[in-house]
Write a protein that holds these residues in place. Structure first.
Motif, PDB file in Angstrom:
ATOM      1  N   ILE A  78     -43.401 -50.628  80.423  1.00 40.26           N
ATOM      2  CA  ILE A  78     -42.927 -51.272  79.186  1.00 40.26           C
ATOM      3  C   ILE A  78     -41.408 -51.318  79.165  1.00 40.26           C
ATOM      4  CG2 ILE A  78     -42.904 -51.153  76.683  1.00 40.26           C
ATOM      5  CD1 ILE A  78     -45.599 -51.936  77.875  1.00 40.26           C
ATOM      6  N   GLY A  79     -40.767 -50.190  79.451  1.00 39.28           N
ATOM      7  CA  GLY A  79     -39.305 -50.149  79.432  1.00 39.28           C
ATOM      8  C   GLY A  79     -38.665 -51.027  80.484  1.00 39.28           C
ATOM      9  N   GLY A  84     -36.481 -43.234  78.152  1.00 42.82           N
ATOM     10  CA  GLY A  84     -37.287 -44.259  77.518  1.00 42.82           C
ATOM     11  C   GLY A  84     -37.851 -45.280  78.483  1.00 42.82           C
ATOM     12  N   GLY A  85     -37.793 -44.988  79.790  1.00 40.92           N
ATOM     13  CA  GLY A  85     -38.267 -45.954  80.780  1.00 40.92           C
ATOM     14  C   GLY A  85     -37.392 -47.185  80.865  1.00 40.92           C
ATOM     15  N   LEU A  86     -36.180 -47.116  80.338  1.00 39.49           N
ATOM     16  CA  LEU A  86     -35.265 -48.262  80.321  1.00 39.49           C
ATOM     17  C   LEU A  86     -34.169 -48.076  81.369  1.00 39.49           C
ATOM     18  CD1 LEU A  86     -34.874 -48.478  76.453  1.00 39.49           C
ATOM     19  CD2 LEU A  86     -36.163 -50.068  77.876  1.00 39.49           C
ATOM     20  N   VAL A  87     -33.710 -49.162  81.947  1.00 39.76           N
ATOM     21  CA  VAL A  87     -32.672 -49.089  82.981  1.00 39.76           C
ATOM     22  C   VAL A  87     -31.306 -49.094  82.291  1.00 39.76           C
ATOM     23  CG1 VAL A  87     -31.961 -50.005  85.222  1.00 39.76           C
ATOM     24  CG2 VAL A  87     -34.268 -50.406  84.409  1.00 39.76           C
ATOM     25  N   VAL A 142     -22.177 -55.531  85.154  1.00 35.14           N
ATOM     26  CA  VAL A 142     -23.384 -55.991  85.834  1.00 35.14           C
ATOM     27  C   VAL A 142     -24.620 -55.303  85.276  1.00 35.14           C
ATOM     28  CG1 VAL A 142     -24.622 -55.995  88.031  1.00 35.14           C
ATOM     29  CG2 VAL A 142     -22.208 -56.635  87.963  1.00 35.14           C
ATOM     30  N   ASN A 143     -24.543 -53.986  85.133  1.00 35.48           N
ATOM     31  CA  ASN A 143     -25.749 -53.269  84.744  1.00 35.48           C
ATOM     32  C   ASN A 143     -26.085 -53.408  83.266  1.00 35.48           C
ATOM     33  OD1 ASN A 143     -24.966 -51.819  87.460  1.00 35.48           O
ATOM     34  ND2 ASN A 143     -27.138 -51.487  87.067  1.00 35.48           N
ATOM     35  N   GLU A 144     -25.117 -53.755  82.449  1.00 29.26           N
ATOM     36  CA  GLU A 144     -25.444 -54.132  81.077  1.00 29.26           C
ATOM     37  C   GLU A 144     -26.168 -55.469  81.051  1.00 29.26           C
ATOM     38  OE1 GLU A 144     -21.844 -51.642  78.851  1.00 29.26           O
ATOM     39  OE2 GLU A 144     -21.752 -53.831  78.923  1.00 29.26           O
ATOM     40  N   GLU A 145     -25.732 -56.396  81.897  1.00 29.61           N
ATOM     41  CA  GLU A 145     -26.451 -57.668  82.016  1.00 29.61           C
ATOM     42  C   GLU A 145     -27.866 -57.436  82.537  1.00 29.61           C
ATOM     43  OE1 GLU A 145     -25.986 -61.366  81.682  1.00 29.61           O
ATOM     44  OE2 GLU A 145     -25.064 -60.202  80.094  1.00 29.61           O
ATOM     45  N   ASN A 146     -27.991 -56.562  83.526  1.00 31.04           N
ATOM     46  CA  ASN A 146     -29.315 -56.252  84.069  1.00 31.04           C
ATOM     47  C   ASN A 146     -30.223 -55.660  82.994  1.00 31.04           C
ATOM     48  OD1 ASN A 146     -31.224 -55.738  86.351  1.00 31.04           O
ATOM     49  ND2 ASN A 146     -30.859 -53.621  85.767  1.00 31.04           N
ATOM     50  N   ALA A 147     -29.691 -54.723  82.231  1.00 30.00           N
ATOM     51  CA  ALA A 147     -30.488 -54.085  81.177  1.00 30.00           C
ATOM     52  C   ALA A 147     -30.930 -55.090  80.130  1.00 30.00           C
ATOM     53  CB  ALA A 147     -29.680 -52.964  80.525  1.00 30.00           C
ATOM     54  N   ALA A 148     -30.144 -56.145  79.950  1.00 29.65           N
ATOM     55  CA  ALA A 148     -30.476 -57.174  78.967  1.00 29.65           C
ATOM     56  C   ALA A 148     -31.423 -58.222  79.538  1.00 29.65           C
ATOM     57  CB  ALA A 148     -29.204 -57.849  78.471  1.00 29.65           C
ATOM     58  N   GLY A 149     -31.823 -58.076  80.811  1.00 28.98           N
ATOM     59  CA  GLY A 149     -32.734 -59.031  81.421  1.00 28.98           C
ATOM     60  C   GLY A 149     -32.059 -60.270  81.954  1.00 28.98           C
ATOM     61  N   GLY A 150     -30.750 -60.192  82.200  1.00 26.48           N
ATOM     62  CA  GLY A 150     -30.007 -61.344  82.707  1.00 26.48           C
ATOM     63  C   GLY A 150     -30.181 -61.546  84.198  1.00 26.48           C
ATOM     64  N   LYS A 174     -31.216 -60.412  96.847  1.00 26.33           N
ATOM     65  CA  LYS A 174     -32.035 -61.462  96.252  1.00 26.33           C
ATOM     66  C   LYS A 174     -31.516 -61.762  94.844  1.00 26.33           C
ATOM     67  CE  LYS A 174     -36.450 -59.988  98.354  1.00 26.33           C
ATOM     68  NZ  LYS A 174     -36.141 -58.567  98.673  1.00 26.33           N
ATOM     69  N   ILE A 175     -31.444 -63.037  94.516  1.00 25.07           N
ATOM     70  CA  ILE A 175     -31.051 -63.436  93.158  1.00 25.07           C
ATOM     71  C   ILE A 175     -32.294 -63.421  92.282  1.00 25.07           C
ATOM     72  CG2 ILE A 175     -30.057 -65.266  91.741  1.00 25.07           C
ATOM     73  CD1 ILE A 175     -28.548 -66.214  94.265  1.00 25.07           C
ATOM     74  N   GLY A 176     -32.217 -62.724  91.173  1.00 28.57           N
ATOM     75  CA  GLY A 176     -33.371 -62.619  90.275  1.00 28.57           C
ATOM     76  C   GLY A 176     -32.944 -62.247  88.873  1.00 28.57           C
ATOM     77  N   ILE A 177     -33.839 -61.581  88.162  1.00 29.84           N
ATOM     78  CA  ILE A 177     -33.553 -61.185  86.785  1.00 29.84           C
ATOM     79  C   ILE A 177     -33.759 -59.682  86.609  1.00 29.84           C
ATOM     80  CG2 ILE A 177     -34.123 -63.422  85.771  1.00 29.84           C
ATOM     81  CD1 ILE A 177     -36.856 -62.106  84.990  1.00 29.84           C
ATOM     82  N   GLY A 178     -33.144 -59.132  85.560  1.00 29.85           N
ATOM     83  CA  GLY A 178     -33.293 -57.726  85.250  1.00 29.85           C
ATOM     84  C   GLY A 178     -34.524 -57.465  84.412  1.00 29.85           C
ATOM     85  N   PRO A 179     -34.804 -56.180  84.142  1.00 22.06           N
ATOM     86  CA  PRO A 179     -33.941 -55.041  84.444  1.00 22.06           C
ATOM     87  C   PRO A 179     -34.244 -54.299  85.744  1.00 22.06           C
ATOM     88  CG  PRO A 179     -35.630 -54.362  82.906  1.00 22.06           C
ATOM     89  CD  PRO A 179     -35.852 -55.844  83.165  1.00 22.06           C
TER      90      PRO A 179
END
Length: 464
Positions: A63-64, A395-398, A281-289, A10-15
């Motif tokens: 939150i993260g 930190g609950g962050l991807v 890819v996963n840096e983009e995902n972590a940034a909410g891309g 599925k095309i979507g947004i991160g994270p």
């Protein structure tokens, strides 16, 4: 149970597919139910206010993972596929400032995020660790509608009734030409038909879509994946969230490109390119891309990295091969989800990066000319060596350990495909047995290690 390739990708947004895309989609479903009016008092009362609560893993790491933001955006009428990432902050700020949401086609509802959006870590909803609840009230504060939804991984959202039906559903749709629900049936059908796994998966898809629709959809998926890699290679700086994790893909790309231009021979260059693509890819995902669930956002880098690696380093890789890769990977992904889970909150990261690595290994083995038995073996090898992997995001962050973990998942996938191709497909551990082991391991795994940030690196790195 039939899972389309477009359910898996599925095309979507991160994270996070389960913690960001899922809550956004659930909020949209609630708005649709509210608008349809198929609930008690729908004709005699007017909804005036909405509240929401997140439970279980969604509450612990909400939150993260941006779950709170996703709920706001979903209630504002946005959806994961079409939302403009550059507009998200402004939409959220407007809702927080006004205390109201104005989704298209609806009246204005009161929704004060600081008051009406609760992250409830004390009261998990029965059925799945990723539960959420939405309520609508009239002007007198009387409850009009309450709905619970569950985000079950990969952006899938189901109601309580749908969740129960999924657990009981074992029969494939009658119009599915090749209704394999596990790897053993898949291999048996391949032997009897003489078809490849990709061809069987294509036939199942074309029972519902035209060939042109299917091919365009597959091409759109690959375009979104490779565009995400390119965006990740072009960005630098610090990722959001407070951990101060620095993007590394752009600098690493510059180093590798320079070596490439100088024709330097480096025995590790293959691993380096795989790691680079996955990290981008996963840096983009972590940034909410914008990313593609493959099969989840937390594991979104593995499959694009392996496929981009094949396109870049293998001659003659045309669009047909790319489509076969995706179809084969989706066939394995459907078996994984149907018989175990792709949700980190349910089985840990073995279900996310482990599943992605198995899918990528199968896809690569297929386009390298592997038989169905070798493809099944490749998937099993990759999954087997992720068994027991925990999900403990700092930190609950991807971000940590997720970004580098995708790089290793990609490397394992290529290794698994290569090993499988050097054999004849006969091996000791069937893929089905490995998938069942993942399911059982997930059940035995402590909740601390299933996307709650209550154990592992999530506590030890912070303590340091």
């Amino acid at each position: 149970m039939f899972l389309s390739v477009f359910d898996v990708f599925k095309i979507g947004i991160g994270p996070s597919s389960s913690h960001t895309m899922g809550p956004m989609s659930a909020a949209g479903r609630f708005l649709s139910e509210l608008k349809d009016g198929n609930w008690p008092r729908a004709r005699s009362a007017t909804p005036a206010a909405i509240t929401a609560s997140l439970h279980g893993s969604l509450a612990f790491t909400g939150i993260g993972h941006g779950s709170d933001r996703a709920v706001i955006l979903g209630l504002a009428g946005e959806n994961p596929r079409d939302i403009d990432p550059d507009r998200m902050d402004a939409i959220i700020e407007e809702v927080r400032h006004s205390g109201r949401i104005n989704p298209p086609g609806h009246p204005s509802y009161r929704f004060r995020p600081a008051v009406d959006l609760v992250l409830d870590t004390k009261s998990p909803l029965p059925g799945h660790p990723n539960g959420m609840q939405f309520c609508a009230f009239d002007t007198d504060g009387q409850l009009l509608l309450r709905r619970a939804y569950f985000s079950i991984g990969g952006g899938f959202v189901v109601s309580q009734d749908e969740l129960s039906a999924l657990k009981a559903d074992t029969a494939p749709p009658q119009d599915t030409p090749w209704p394999f629900a596990n790897a053993a049936k898949m291999l048996d059908m391949a032997r009897r038909s003489g078809l490849s796994i990709a061809a069987m998966k294509r036939a199942n898809e074309e029972a519902r879509l035209s060939r042109q629709q299917l091919d365009k959809g597959l091409d759109d998926i690959w375009s979104a994946m490779t565009n995400c890699i390119d965006r990740g290679l072009a960005q630098d700086g610090i990722l959001p969230g407070g951990l101060k994790v620095r993007r590394r893909a752009k600098a690493l790309h510059s180093q590798l490109a320079a070596r490439w231009q100088r024709n330097e021979i480096d025995p590790l260059s293959g691993n380096d390119w795989l790691s680079l693509f996955a990290m981008a890819v996963n840096e983009e995902n972590a940034a909410g891309g914008r990313v593609v669930t493959a099969p989840t956002n937390g594991a979104a880098g593995v499959i694009p990295a392996v496929l981009r690696y094949a396109v870049q380093f293998q001659s003659g890789m045309g669009q047909a091969a790319i489509r076969d890769f995706l179809l084969t990977a989706a066939a394995i992904g459907g078996i994984l989800k149907h018989n175990a889970s792709i949700s980190g909150a349910e089985v840990g990261c073995q279900g996310e990066v482990g599943s992605a690595s198995a899918m990528a290994a199968a896809g690569l083995c297929a386009i390298w000319g592997g038989s169905p038995e070798q493809i099944e073996n490749a998937a099993e090898i990759a999954l087997e060596h992720h068994l027991g992997m925990t999900c403990d995001p700092v930190g609950g962050l991807v971000q940590i350990p997720c970004i580098e973990r995708n790089a290793f998942g990609a490397v394992k996938a290529v290794t698994a495909a290569s090993l499988a191709l050097k054999g004849d497909g006969i091996h000791a551990v069937p893929l089905d047995a490995c998938i069942e082991t993942m399911r059982q391991t997930g059940l035995d795994m402590s909740e601390k290690y299933k996307e709650t940030s209550q154990g592992g690196l999530a506590v030890n790195v912070v303590a340091c």
